[in-house]
Design a protein around this motif. Structure first.
Motif, PDB file in Angstrom:
ATOM      1  N   HIS A  14      76.951  33.462  12.992  1.00 41.87           N
ATOM      2  CA  HIS A  14      76.528  32.379  13.917  1.00 41.87           C
ATOM      3  C   HIS A  14      77.487  31.654  14.810  1.00 41.87           C
ATOM      4  CE1 HIS A  14      75.585  27.717  14.266  1.00 41.87           C
ATOM      5  NE2 HIS A  14      74.271  28.162  14.602  1.00 41.87           N
ATOM      6  N   ASN A  15      78.690  31.232  14.002  1.00 42.56           N
ATOM      7  CA  ASN A  15      79.908  30.333  14.788  1.00 42.56           C
ATOM      8  C   ASN A  15      80.570  31.350  15.491  1.00 42.56           C
ATOM      9  OD1 ASN A  15      78.821  28.055  13.317  1.00 42.56           O
ATOM     10  ND2 ASN A  15      80.209  28.394  11.482  1.00 42.56           N
ATOM     11  N   ASP A  16      81.024  32.598  15.040  1.00 42.47           N
ATOM     12  CA  ASP A  16      81.745  33.570  15.680  1.00 42.47           C
ATOM     13  C   ASP A  16      81.111  33.821  16.978  1.00 42.47           C
ATOM     14  OD1 ASP A  16      84.137  34.772  15.769  1.00 42.47           O
ATOM     15  OD2 ASP A  16      83.043  36.793  15.322  1.00 42.47           O
ATOM     16  N   GLU A  17      79.766  34.082  17.064  1.00 39.06           N
ATOM     17  CA  GLU A  17      78.807  34.697  18.305  1.00 39.06           C
ATOM     18  C   GLU A  17      78.286  33.757  18.996  1.00 39.06           C
ATOM     19  OE1 GLU A  17      76.774  38.202  16.955  1.00 39.06           O
ATOM     20  OE2 GLU A  17      78.623  39.087  16.289  1.00 39.06           O
ATOM     21  N   SER A  24      65.918  24.255  20.354  1.00 36.65           N
ATOM     22  CA  SER A  24      65.697  24.966  21.704  1.00 36.65           C
ATOM     23  C   SER A  24      66.010  26.375  21.538  1.00 36.65           C
ATOM     24  CB  SER A  24      66.988  24.614  22.794  1.00 36.65           C
ATOM     25  OG  SER A  24      68.296  25.162  22.128  1.00 36.65           O
ATOM     26  N   SER A  25      65.893  27.026  20.261  1.00 37.52           N
ATOM     27  CA  SER A  25      65.749  28.351  20.229  1.00 37.52           C
ATOM     28  C   SER A  25      64.393  29.073  20.098  1.00 37.52           C
ATOM     29  CB  SER A  25      66.560  28.799  18.958  1.00 37.52           C
ATOM     30  OG  SER A  25      65.881  28.392  17.931  1.00 37.52           O
ATOM     31  N   THR A  26      64.014  30.300  20.226  1.00 32.55           N
ATOM     32  CA  THR A  26      62.868  30.948  20.260  1.00 32.55           C
ATOM     33  C   THR A  26      62.728  31.516  18.791  1.00 32.55           C
ATOM     34  OG1 THR A  26      63.354  32.865  21.203  1.00 32.55           O
ATOM     35  CG2 THR A  26      62.857  31.076  22.591  1.00 32.55           C
ATOM     36  N   ASN A  31      64.775  35.630  15.135  1.00 34.54           N
ATOM     37  CA  ASN A  31      64.554  36.742  14.455  1.00 34.54           C
ATOM     38  C   ASN A  31      65.630  37.586  14.765  1.00 34.54           C
ATOM     39  OD1 ASN A  31      62.197  35.891  13.209  1.00 34.54           O
ATOM     40  ND2 ASN A  31      60.674  37.063  14.608  1.00 34.54           N
ATOM     41  N   ALA A  32      65.994  37.993  15.916  1.00 32.93           N
ATOM     42  CA  ALA A  32      67.298  38.956  16.458  1.00 32.93           C
ATOM     43  C   ALA A  32      68.358  38.443  15.654  1.00 32.93           C
ATOM     44  CB  ALA A  32      67.359  38.721  17.986  1.00 32.93           C
ATOM     45  N   PHE A  33      68.771  37.008  15.660  1.00 32.84           N
ATOM     46  CA  PHE A  33      69.826  36.950  14.949  1.00 32.84           C
ATOM     47  C   PHE A  33      69.979  37.261  13.315  1.00 32.84           C
ATOM     48  CE2 PHE A  33      71.764  33.737  11.754  1.00 32.84           C
ATOM     49  CZ  PHE A  33      72.958  33.911  12.281  1.00 32.84           C
ATOM     50  N   TRP A  34      68.917  36.964  12.631  1.00 36.48           N
ATOM     51  CA  TRP A  34      68.625  37.193  11.284  1.00 36.48           C
ATOM     52  C   TRP A  34      68.621  38.783  11.269  1.00 36.48           C
ATOM     53  CZ3 TRP A  34      70.267  35.041   7.631  1.00 36.48           C
ATOM     54  CH2 TRP A  34      70.160  35.512   6.379  1.00 36.48           C
ATOM     55  N   GLN A  67      58.392  39.569  11.879  1.00 40.71           N
ATOM     56  CA  GLN A  67      59.552  38.995  10.987  1.00 40.71           C
ATOM     57  C   GLN A  67      59.744  37.538  10.465  1.00 40.71           C
ATOM     58  OE1 GLN A  67      63.256  40.352  12.610  1.00 40.71           O
ATOM     59  NE2 GLN A  67      64.331  39.053  11.580  1.00 40.71           N
ATOM     60  N   SER A  68      59.928  37.243   9.191  1.00 37.26           N
ATOM     61  CA  SER A  68      60.274  35.810   9.113  1.00 37.26           C
ATOM     62  C   SER A  68      61.791  35.757   9.184  1.00 37.26           C
ATOM     63  CB  SER A  68      60.185  35.852   7.191  1.00 37.26           C
ATOM     64  OG  SER A  68      59.002  35.867   6.999  1.00 37.26           O
ATOM     65  N   ASP A  69      61.989  34.569  10.096  1.00 35.90           N
ATOM     66  CA  ASP A  69      63.426  34.618  10.638  1.00 35.90           C
ATOM     67  C   ASP A  69      64.640  34.478   9.882  1.00 35.90           C
ATOM     68  OD1 ASP A  69      62.779  31.988  10.412  1.00 35.90           O
ATOM     69  OD2 ASP A  69      62.283  31.522  12.439  1.00 35.90           O
ATOM     70  N   ASP A  70      64.308  33.993   8.706  1.00 30.66           N
ATOM     71  CA  ASP A  70      65.571  33.738   7.817  1.00 30.66           C
ATOM     72  C   ASP A  70      65.352  33.941   6.268  1.00 30.66           C
ATOM     73  OD1 ASP A  70      63.851  31.733   7.203  1.00 30.66           O
ATOM     74  OD2 ASP A  70      64.921  29.977   7.548  1.00 30.66           O
TER      75      ASP A  70
END
Length: 189
Positions: A14-17, A24-26, A31-34, A67-70
């Protein structure tokens, strides 16, 4: 990899990228992050996770929902955790919040392989390997000449040398500049 390690890796990615999982996120972005985080755990990653751990899975929302996002699921136990409480709000945080064992009818699946990542042990060397190796050989030789084992300052000398090189100085000029510093610190000059 423990659940704590997975959550730490999620925060690191999260921090690095530069992700934002707030208001404000969708859902698709979250989901893509997770999927990326759990994919780095499952498949391994050359930066974030050197040892693949295929216990980690994602789940959908049940009843045909996406998908569940987290939520991370450890297989085969089906133990699950909410790993980013508050995801989708500006008060999100990284912690492992146990959900419990998921029912047998809950769809759980392996994550996608992270995009643009070579599988562990595959692909060409990192573009900076030759420069890194040259600095390392010279630095270690000077430590040996001084009768010292590498210590915490090795990172300092390596970092300063590569920093100047990446900022535009030639590799030889950067090594010459910083080698004079570290040889003085080692009592060699």
């Amino acid at each position: 990899m423990s659940i704590e390690d997975l959550v730490d890796m999620a925060e690191w990615i999260h921090n690095d990228e530069g992700y934002n999982l707030g208001a404000s996120s969708t859902r698709d972005e979250r989901n893509a992050f997770w999927m990326r985080v759990v994919g780095c755990a499952y498949w391994g990653h050359p930066v974030y996770n050197a040892v693949p751990d295929t216990q980690w899975h994602v789940k959908d929302g049940g009843g045909g929902r996406p998908q569940s996002d987290d939520v991370a699921v450890s297989m085969p136990s089906r133990e699950s955790w909410d790993c980013i409480p508050g995801s989708g709000s500006d008060s999100y945080r990284f912690e492992e919040d146990p959900i419990g064992v998921l029912p047998a009818d809950q769809h759980v699946y392996a994550p996608d392989r992270p995009d643009q990542d070579a599988p562990m042990g595959v692909g060409s060397p990192y573009p900076g390997d030759d420069a890194f190796d040259e600095i390392g050989m010279i630095l270690w030789a000077d430590y040996a000449e001084a009768g010292r084992v590498p210590d915490a300052q090795v990172g300092r000398w390596f970092g300063r040398t590569i920093y100047d090189y990446l900022a535009g100085m030639t590799l030889d000029a950067s090594i010459d500049r910083h080698r004079a510093e570290w040889r003085t610190a080692l009592g060699l000059d």
